[in-house]
Design a protein around this motif. Structure first.
Motif, mmCIF file in Angstrom:
data_model
loop_
_atom_site.group_PDB
_atom_site.id
_atom_site.type_symbol
_atom_site.label_atom_id
_atom_site.label_comp_id
_atom_site.label_asym_id
_atom_site.label_seq_id
_atom_site.Cartn_x
_atom_site.Cartn_y
_atom_site.Cartn_z
ATOM 1 N N MET A 1 2.944 -28.841 -32.714
ATOM 2 C CA MET A 1 3.927 -28.041 -33.278
ATOM 3 C C MET A 1 5.083 -29.136 -33.809
ATOM 4 O O MET A 1 5.387 -28.994 -35.208
ATOM 5 C CB MET A 1 4.853 -27.133 -32.237
ATOM 6 C CG MET A 1 4.114 -26.104 -31.995
ATOM 7 S SD MET A 1 5.093 -25.190 -30.619
ATOM 8 C CE MET A 1 6.647 -24.887 -31.438
ATOM 9 N N ILE A 2 5.319 -30.318 -33.365
ATOM 10 C CA ILE A 2 6.344 -30.982 -33.707
ATOM 11 C C ILE A 2 5.631 -31.933 -34.885
ATOM 12 O O ILE A 2 6.423 -32.166 -35.951
ATOM 13 C CB ILE A 2 6.828 -31.898 -32.491
ATOM 14 C CG1 ILE A 2 7.649 -31.286 -31.770
ATOM 15 C CG2 ILE A 2 7.594 -33.310 -33.169
ATOM 16 C CD1 ILE A 2 7.971 -31.773 -30.424
ATOM 17 N N ARG B 1 13.383 -29.024 -29.562
ATOM 18 C CA ARG B 1 12.704 -27.967 -29.311
ATOM 19 C C ARG B 1 12.491 -27.619 -28.026
ATOM 20 O O ARG B 1 11.376 -26.936 -27.544
ATOM 21 C CB ARG B 1 11.530 -27.372 -30.172
ATOM 22 C CG ARG B 1 12.049 -27.645 -31.694
ATOM 23 C CD ARG B 1 10.604 -27.178 -32.324
ATOM 24 N NE ARG B 1 10.467 -27.357 -33.836
ATOM 25 C CZ ARG B 1 9.574 -26.939 -34.580
ATOM 26 N NH1 ARG B 1 8.462 -26.554 -34.191
ATOM 27 N NH2 ARG B 1 9.485 -27.492 -36.083
ATOM 28 N N ARG C 1 2.653 -28.790 -27.987
ATOM 29 C CA ARG C 1 3.927 -29.254 -28.334
ATOM 30 C C ARG C 1 3.884 -30.331 -29.473
ATOM 31 O O ARG C 1 4.726 -30.367 -30.551
ATOM 32 C CB ARG C 1 4.497 -29.827 -27.129
ATOM 33 C CG ARG C 1 6.210 -30.054 -27.225
ATOM 34 C CD ARG C 1 7.062 -30.327 -26.150
ATOM 35 N NE ARG C 1 7.256 -29.491 -25.132
ATOM 36 C CZ ARG C 1 6.784 -29.367 -23.892
ATOM 37 N NH1 ARG C 1 6.530 -30.563 -23.115
ATOM 38 N NH2 ARG C 1 7.179 -28.512 -22.994
ATOM 39 N N GLU C 2 2.943 -31.164 -29.292
ATOM 40 C CA GLU C 2 3.018 -32.501 -30.471
ATOM 41 C C GLU C 2 2.423 -31.869 -31.584
ATOM 42 O O GLU C 2 3.009 -32.287 -32.612
ATOM 43 C CB GLU C 2 1.820 -33.522 -29.765
ATOM 44 C CG GLU C 2 1.925 -34.596 -30.513
ATOM 45 C CD GLU C 2 1.553 -35.979 -29.795
ATOM 46 O OE1 GLU C 2 1.170 -35.733 -28.600
ATOM 47 O OE2 GLU C 2 1.362 -36.944 -30.655
ATOM 48 N N GLU D 1 -0.266 -27.732 -22.534
ATOM 49 C CA GLU D 1 1.278 -27.584 -23.126
ATOM 50 C C GLU D 1 1.487 -28.731 -24.193
ATOM 51 O O GLU D 1 2.272 -28.558 -25.165
ATOM 52 C CB GLU D 1 2.144 -27.431 -22.144
ATOM 53 C CG GLU D 1 2.408 -26.022 -21.484
ATOM 54 C CD GLU D 1 3.446 -26.154 -20.345
ATOM 55 O OE1 GLU D 1 3.191 -25.045 -19.582
ATOM 56 O OE2 GLU D 1 3.722 -26.862 -19.953
ATOM 57 N N ASP D 2 1.381 -29.994 -23.641
ATOM 58 C CA ASP D 2 1.850 -31.084 -24.269
ATOM 59 C C ASP D 2 1.164 -31.277 -25.668
ATOM 60 O O ASP D 2 1.685 -31.542 -26.767
ATOM 61 C CB ASP D 2 1.381 -32.370 -23.596
ATOM 62 C CG ASP D 2 2.250 -32.576 -22.418
ATOM 63 O OD1 ASP D 2 3.429 -31.890 -22.452
ATOM 64 O OD2 ASP D 2 2.185 -33.932 -21.710
ATOM 65 N N ILE E 1 7.433 -35.004 -26.638
ATOM 66 C CA ILE E 1 6.142 -34.563 -26.939
ATOM 67 C C ILE E 1 5.057 -34.256 -25.528
ATOM 68 O O ILE E 1 4.153 -34.150 -25.481
ATOM 69 C CB ILE E 1 5.368 -35.468 -27.794
ATOM 70 C CG1 ILE E 1 5.356 -36.967 -27.444
ATOM 71 C CG2 ILE E 1 5.864 -35.201 -29.126
ATOM 72 C CD1 ILE E 1 4.481 -37.767 -28.319
ATOM 73 N N SER E 2 5.774 -34.553 -24.628
ATOM 74 C CA SER E 2 5.058 -34.677 -23.031
ATOM 75 C C SER E 2 5.920 -33.939 -22.071
ATOM 76 O O SER E 2 7.227 -34.207 -22.372
ATOM 77 C CB SER E 2 4.402 -35.738 -22.693
ATOM 78 O OG SER E 2 5.436 -36.603 -22.096
#
Lengths: 796, 686
Positions: free
Chosen positions: B683-684, A546, B680-681, B676-677, A370-371
């Motif tokens: 999305m997850i 992903r 991403r988080e 971005e992070d 996540i990062s």
């Protein structure tokens, strides 16, 4: 005047004789050096002996009669049907070779081999009271174990593990008049089995020689069916993935351990070994306390999941031998091998038993990211893998009960499934020689790159013909760096040739005129940021987390680049498009790297694809390109293999490995030609050449016309010695030496391989030719012939 | 820093071999590297050593805490080991083991506590350092009693200015030289090795590390006294980590935190040191061919040539119980056939490695080479080179052999491949000498012609005719403004003050000509870095990153022009941006002339005449620097003092522009990665 003239003559004579002597001395010095060349066994005798006793060689069979006697007396069991029934093992299946007994409480089996009367058991026999707590005992008596996680707390460090009997919290009789003393430790007290609530329900019924069972592990809500079918060779075990049901939303199933104790041996009591298909093949002799365990995924790690096992298991098998040439079994995973780990534990602080078995994964844990720094947490997917699990256990007796028998039986299975077929190259009744040529490589230059041309087609023609003049008629030509893209780290290559298409067509014609083969090297699985054929945004796969499958590396020039795993669909597309152009070039096909092992799971959009999907696509590529030369292929690519390249004589060299055995060669010999890794880089001299003869491996070299140092500023500098000027004589001499042995066994299979004495190996082929290899420092006499140290002899 | 960089490269290379799909067969669990000075990096090489065996017990003796290992002439192995009985007491002993006979005995049992150092002296006696007993011992073998007895004890010196009552004395490792002088490595002692006469008399310290001469340390030394330096800045030399002795009795020391090893002479000066090394070396041993073996804490074994060049780097850290790798190695020893013995304190095992044919060849060649038998070493070196064309030491050996044989042409070629500058220079001197001698008549004829030409020219002006077409062309080209403006550069060169005035006031140059000169300068620079002969050129063509070079040249120029303009516009400078640009471009002309000149003459010079090359180069630099001052002064119409101040402020400003740009870049990329992070988080988790 005459006197002066005479003096001059004397002086001249003196000068002449001094120079001749000097020249002679100089020359003889050179020869001395040549003779004094050190070899690997040129060490202290005891070091040479230790080397031969090391796991780099196959060892002699057990000679200790006391140990064998003790084994036969105390550790071979032959319980009667009634005795087995008294501990709830009911005879459920029988054919002319086997009787299968099944214990409905523990999901355990016993299999009696009617030929040898040997009783195989999936429970740890020879139990002693000091063997640990009840949990250990229950595990030792169970035929199945499961791994699972709590959905609320998925952590790879927090995986729960239960066996059938630990789930049932089973207890044992301490006294039971119906059971003989020896079997009492395995006699489950039904009153204390699952006494509080129904935790485990196993339903079994028999039809068509098949025992159909359904397991209901109620505490965790897992249900699945296991079918056991008795065959002529043993039994098949089948788990239908569709039968797997997870009813409890709190738990998710990870793995099913299948018969973890089948063939387990206690301490060093059983003279035998485990056969592990690691690399070329390895044995673990069960005569020591190793205190360690083994775990590896068949067909390599799954990059989609960050697995990091060392061994490369290219064949989906493993074997157990109880006393060489007496009793053995091996299991072949026919379906689902890509989702299966081979696990073994050895006698040590935690267990008194050595055991080896397959662990079928339903799903695996992955790490979400996540990062950018890579932080994240463990997670699992809801969906399970798409392959069923089908494993066939084959039991071998007497002369077949050894690693050769196991490899041969597996070979037979591949032949029967039409995966292997008679296809050895035997042009002119000679063994084939693989010569790979580096055509060109790219070097960084003023702007962009500069092509370093190492070998052109005319050079190859010259070298090829020179070898032919030296009576090497059976040659396979393989080209590297043929594309304008370059060579190392530039895969997949575009079909743009460095030299003209006409040139390669001419070369192909010359090679085809001799009925020989020519290949172009290609890799559709791995690309890098230096590749010109792939696009980062369209062609690079995503891991399950992903995140793109892009791994940063630094090249030798300290410049960063990334390694990419290409989307299987892109790989297939490229293969289809290249295939159209290959015919035009008149080459025989591609020598393929990459797709032969380690198929990966990946994410695409909102869908997850497991490695079975990728494996199928790779097989489709194999099918499309037809009969390629494959680098270290796993068995799933055997069907599409014309040649096997780069067979390394090596395994992971764990410190518990005791022997190196030619498992892969025995499977292939007589059917497919397989080639060594490049002998240019051989550092151990004659020993390696003898290895090739021992294992029936054909030699291979990588060559260039130009001096190798021209590659030193390119990524190809890992090919640090290639010049034909250096290797011409080596190729001819080594080939001739190997061919003189192996030409007698073309098309023949290996039927036996014995270690007669330390460093003395006798290989017997199906055409009754025997080759004796003497690795040792001393001469050896056999059948009236003396075989010199570091030499071989063929017995026709 | 350079060494750190190499370590990083090596680690990356190692990970690379693990992760990239295998094309290469390592028939051992590790790749072997050699250092290739010609490309300044590591290259793969044939396996040099094979793991032979891993032993958890020797004979019937189990290893408990193996601390150090040594070996005698009969290949008996001595291992310092101890068994911890309780928290405070241990039973120590030296295991003497023979691999051939499997015989094993314990020495010093019930006497030693925790032996950590063991050494066999030139006198054949056994020297032991016991860390727990805080003493070291010399054992001699009593053949009558058939046992080892302590003859000398080396204790903490009393009444010595070096040791106070409270100072600790913890012998850790021990060695002795040809005169049987005993050197004891004392744990944590920054003074170096305790030096004892063989009879046990302490005579002082030897081989201590120096405080590194960094800028910081020099400043501190200037302003603070020793006590302050020690207490405030911890300016204390690093204590040694291990010690060994070579065949000539020279001491070798290693230090945790410092890469490689140091070889010290009797006068306690560094005699030679390793060209590369890991900075966590735990043990060092000198082998039979005088090659030097070290093992690092992470299990990397390095073998050096006697001069300190890296021959092989192999093995490594063990995660999966593989043969040939280590968890926590503590000692290394090598027998007379170059078999390597390494002990591991974590697995409590002894591992043996044996040399391959390739390593044996290298050792043969090195032995001959060391004995000065260059010619005889030619053949083994050629065989080594055949097995690995990238093995530079072989190229150097071959070149030296050719040189010794007087075959300078071939020597030249091999030196060039090995990129051995000194050797190349020497060989080139010889080749050039031969060429000069053979072309003597031509040179003399040319000289005579030149003299004749000069004489005739004094009577009839021949130059007029020779220069006529040039003059014609000049006249023709003078019609074009561009040509005039370009030619003006040479006027500036001769009359800088007037020249820059012309640029500023008389429009004698243009932005176009300025860019042309900047481009020409870049071209000259590129020609210089690409084509200068390699003895004066530290660039490797294939490794020149063109993009980097563009940045290297154009970024400073751009920064200079902008910064100078900005600074001057607030400091009463008169120059406009175009003036600064054009002035800057025109001061590059000296370098545009000098760089190609250097490139050409570099091909005719050896190190003996290096001063010619350096002299011309520095003339170019100095002239350019002087012109910078004049340019700034003229363009902005300053006096001398403000000019200097202005230049300094310009440089400072340029640096600040760089710093701020990189800060902004860093902040921006942080923001981007944050976004971005978050995406991403979302999305997850979503």
């Amino acid at each position: 005047m005459v006197k002066i003239f005479k003096n001059i003559l004397i002086l001249l004579f003196l000068v002449l004789s001094i120079s001749v002597t000097y020249a002679f001395v100089n020359n003889s010095y050179d020869k001395n050096i040549e003779n004094q060349l050190p070899s690997i066994v040129d060490n202290y005798p005891y070091i040479a002996e230790q080397l031969l006793k090391s796991s780099r060689y196959t060892q002699e069979e057990e000679k200790d009669l006391d140990r064998i006697d003790n084994y036969l007396t105390n550790y071979v069991h032959n319980y009667s049907e009634e005795e087995l029934l008294s501990i709830d093992f009911i005879k459920v299946l029988e054919n002319e070779n086997f009787e299968l007994y099944f214990n409905n409480l523990s999901f355990s089996i016993m299999l009696r081999n009617k030929v040898t009367n040997y009783l195989w058991s999936s429970i740890n026999l020879n139990y002693e009271g000091t063997d640990g707590n009840r949990r250990n005992r229950n595990n030792g008596n169970s035929g199945l174990m499961i791994d699972f996680v709590r959905n609320a707390n998925v952590r790879s460090s927090d995986i729960s593990n239960e066996s059938i009997l630990t789930l049932a919290d089973a207890r044992y009789f301490t006294e039971n008049d119906n059971v003989i003393e020896e079997l009492l430790p395995y006699s489950i007290d039904k009153d204390h089995y699952d006494s509080k609530h129904h935790k485990v329900v196993i339903k079994a019924n028999v039809s068509n020689n098949t025992l159909k069972t359904s397991l209901d592990l109620k505490d965790y809500g897992f249900k699945f069916n296991v079918d056991i079918t008795l065959t002529n060779k043993g039994f098949d075990l089948f788990i239908d993935k569709d039968s797997i049901i997870e009813n409890d939303p709190r738990y998710s199933l990870l793995n099913i351990h299948i018969f973890p104790n089948l063939g387990a041996t206690r301490e060093d009591k059983v003279p035998g070994y485990f056969v592990i298909p690691d690399g070329i093949g390895a044995l673990v002799r069960l005569d020591k306390q190793y205190n360690q365990s083994f775990n590896a995924r068949y067909f390599g790690n799954d990059v989609g999941y960050n697995q990091n096992h060392i061994p490369e298991l290219s064949l989906p098998i493993f074997g157990v031998v109880h006393q060489n040439n007496q009793n053995a079994f091996y299991a072949e995973i026919k379906e689902g091998a890509e989702n299966t780990n081979l696990q073994a534990t050895f006698w040590g602080a935690n267990t008194k038993y050595n055991k080896i078995y397959p662990r079928y994964s339903i799903r695996n844990i992955y790490r979400t990211v996540i990062s950018k720094a890579g932080d994240g947490r463990d997670a699992i997917l809801e969906q399970i893998y798409t392959a069923n699990f089908d494993v066939s256990y084959n039991f071998l007796n007497n002369d077949d009960a050894n690693y050769v028998g196991i490899a041969r039986d597996y070979q037979e299975s591949l032949i029967n499934s039409e995966i292997l077929f008679k296809n050895e190259l035997k042009n002119n009744n000679q063994i084939p020689l693989l010569t790979s040529y580096i055509i060109s490589e790219q070097e960084n230059s003023f702007i962009g790159t500069n092509t370093i041309k190492m070998t052109n087609f005319e050079d190859i023609d010259d070298i090829y013909n020179n070898f032919k003049d030296n009576n090497i008629n059976n040659q396979v030509v393989n080209l590297y760096g043929w594309s304008k893209d370059g060579f190392v780290n530039k895969t997949p290559y575009r079909m743009n040739l460095v030299y003209s298409e006409k040139g390669i067509r001419n070369l192909s014609n010359i090679i085809h005129d001799d009925n020989n083969l020519i290949y172009l090297n290609q890799n559709y699985k791995i690309g890098t940021s230096l590749s010109k054929r792939i696009n980062y945004y369209n062609d690079v796969s995503y891991r399950i987390s992903r995140v793109r499958m892009s791994f940063e590396r630094k090249d030798i020039n300290d410049e960063k680049y990334n390694v990419f795993y290409i989307k299987p669909s892109t790989s297939l597309k490229m293969a289809i498009s290249d295939n159209k152009k290959l015919d035009k070039l008149l080459v025989d096909g591609l020598s393929l790297e990459g797709i032969n092992h380690g198929p990966f799971s990946f994410n695409s959009g909102n869908d997850y694809y497991d490695r079975t999907h990728t494996l199928n696509i790779y097989q489709e590529i194999g099918e499309t390109l037809t009969l390629s030369a494959l680098y270290n292929p796993s068995s799933y690519m055997f069907k599409y293999m014309n040649l096997y390249l780069n067979l390394e004589i090596s395994n992971s060299q764990f410190d518990y490995y005791t022997d190196l055995v030619p498992l892969v060669p025995i499977v292939l010999k007589g059917y497919t030609s397989y080639f060594s890794s490049y002998l240019n880089f051989n550092s151990i001299g004659k020993d390696k050449i003898l290895n090739l003869i021992d294992f029936g491996i054909n030699p291979s070299y990588v060559l260039t016309k130009e001096d190798t140092y021209k590659l030193r500023f390119t990524l190809s500098n890992r090919y640090y010695t290639t010049s034909i000027n250096d290797f011409n004589d080596d190729v001819i001499n080594n080939y001739t030496y190997i061919n003189n042995a192996l030409k007698h066994v073309l098309d023949a299979s290996i039927v036996n391989r014995e270690v007669l004495d330390l460093g003395i190996v006798l290989v017997t082929y199906s055409n009754n030719v025997k080759i004796l290899i003497n690795y040792s420092n001393n001469s050896y006499s056999y059948n009236g012939k003396v075989i010199l140290s570091q030499d071989y002899e063929v017995f026709l | 820093m350079r060494k750190l960089k190499y370590t990083l490269i090596l680690i990356l290379l190692l990970s690379l071999t693990i992760l990239t799909p295998v094309v290469f067969a390592y028939e051992v669990p590790y790749p072997t590297y050699t250092y290739n000075p010609s490309r300044g990096g590591f290259v793969l090489t044939q396996d040099a050593y094979l793991p032979l065996s891993i032993q958890y017990s020797l004979g019937n003796l189990e290893l408990y805490n193996p601390q150090d290992i040594s070996i005698d002439q009969e290949n008996n192995i001595y291992i310092a080991d101890f068994n911890k009985v309780s928290a405070n007491s241990s039973l120590g002993y030296i295991i003497k083991y023979n691999l051939e006979t499997n015989d094993v005995i314990k020495i010093g049992e019930n006497f030693l506590n925790e032996p950590t150092g063991v050494h066999i002296g030139f006198d054949g006696n056994l020297y032991v350092a016991d860390n727990k007993k805080k003493e070291a011992y010399k054992y001699i073998y009593d053949s009558l009693l058939d046992e080892y007895i302590v003859e000398v004890t080396y204790k903490k010196p009393t009444n010595s200015p070096y040791f106070g009552e409270t100072d600790v004395f913890e012998p850790y490792k021990i060695t002795s030289d040809q005169g049987n002088v005993v050197y004891i490595m004392l744990a944590g002692n920054e003074n170096g090795l305790g030096k004892y006469e063989n009879n046990g008399t302490f005579t002082g310290f030897f081989g201590g590390n120096q405080i590194p001469k960094t800028f910081n340390n020099m400043v501190r030394s200037l302003f603070f006294n020793e006590k302050q330096r020690r207490e405030w800045f911890k300016m204390i030399p690093s204590p040694l980590s291990n010690v060994s002795i070579d065949h000539n009795g020279l001491i070798l020391t290693t230090t945790i935190g410092q890469s490689g090893y140091l070889k010290l002479n009797i006068a306690n000066h560094v005699y030679s040191e390793s060209s590369f090394g890991f900075d966590d070396i735990v043990d060092i041993f000198v082998g039979p061919s005088e090659t030097i073996y070290t093992v690092s804490r992470k299990g990397m074994i390095t073998e050096y040539s006697p001069e300190g060049d890296v021959l092989f780097i192999f093995s490594g850290s063990d995660e999966f119980n593989q043969k040939g790798l280590f968890k926590e190695p503590t000692g290394i020893a090598v027998d007379r056939r170059n078999n390597i013995y390494v002990i591991d304190n974590k697995t409590n095992a002894l591992q043996v490695f044996i040399p391959t044919e390739f390593a044996n060849l290298v050792h043969d060649a090195i032995s001959l080479y060391q004995d000065g038998k260059y010619v005889e070493s030619l053949l083994p070196w050629q065989r080594v080179l055949k097995m690995n064309s990238m093995f530079d030491l072989a190229n150097k050996g071959i070149a030296d052999a050719y040189f010794a044989m007087g075959d300078y042409e071939n020597a030249l070629l091999s030196y060039e491949i090995a990129r051995d500058r000194e050797g190349y220079s020497d060989a080139f001197w010889e080749v050039r000498n031969v060429n000069l001698l053979s072309s003597g008549p031509i040179i003399i004829s040319v000289l005579i012609v030149l003299v004749l030409f000069t004489i005739i020219n004094s009577f009839v002006n021949l130059f007029k005719y020779i220069l006529w077409p040039i003059k014609k062309a000049d006249t023709f080209l003078n019609k074009f403004k561009l040509y005039q403006k370009l030619k003006y550069g040479f006027y500036v060169l001769r009359h800088p003050e007037d020249g820059f005035y012309g640029i500023k006031r008389e429009n004698k140059s243009s932005n176009l000509t300025a860019f042309i000169y900047i481009f020409l300068f870049f071209l000259a620079y590129i020609i210089w870095i690409y084509n200068t002969n390699f003895i004066f050129n530290f660039h490797i063509k294939a490794e020149i990153n063109f993009g980097q070079q563009i940045i290297f040249i154009f970024l400073p120029l751009a920064l200079w022009v902008i910064a100078n303009y900005l600074v001057c516009s607030i400091r009463d400078g008169e120059g406009k941006l175009t003036d600064v640009l054009q002035g800057t471009a025109y001061i590059l002309i000296p370098m545009i002339i000098v760089l190609p000149l250097l490139t050409i003459i570099s091909h005719y010079l050896t190190f003996n005449e290096a001063f010619v090359y350096d002299f011309i180069f520095w003339i170019g630099i100095v002239v350019t620097l002087v012109y910078i001052v004049i340019m700034v002064k003229e363009i902005h119409f300053y006096d001398v003092t403000p000019t200097i101040g202005n230049i300094l402020i310009t440089i400072f400003t340029a640096v600040m522009i760089l710093v701020f740009s990189s800060i902004i870049y860093l902040l921006l990329s942080e923001v981007i990665s944050l976004v971005e992070d978050i995406i991403r988080e979302v999305m997850i988790r979503g």
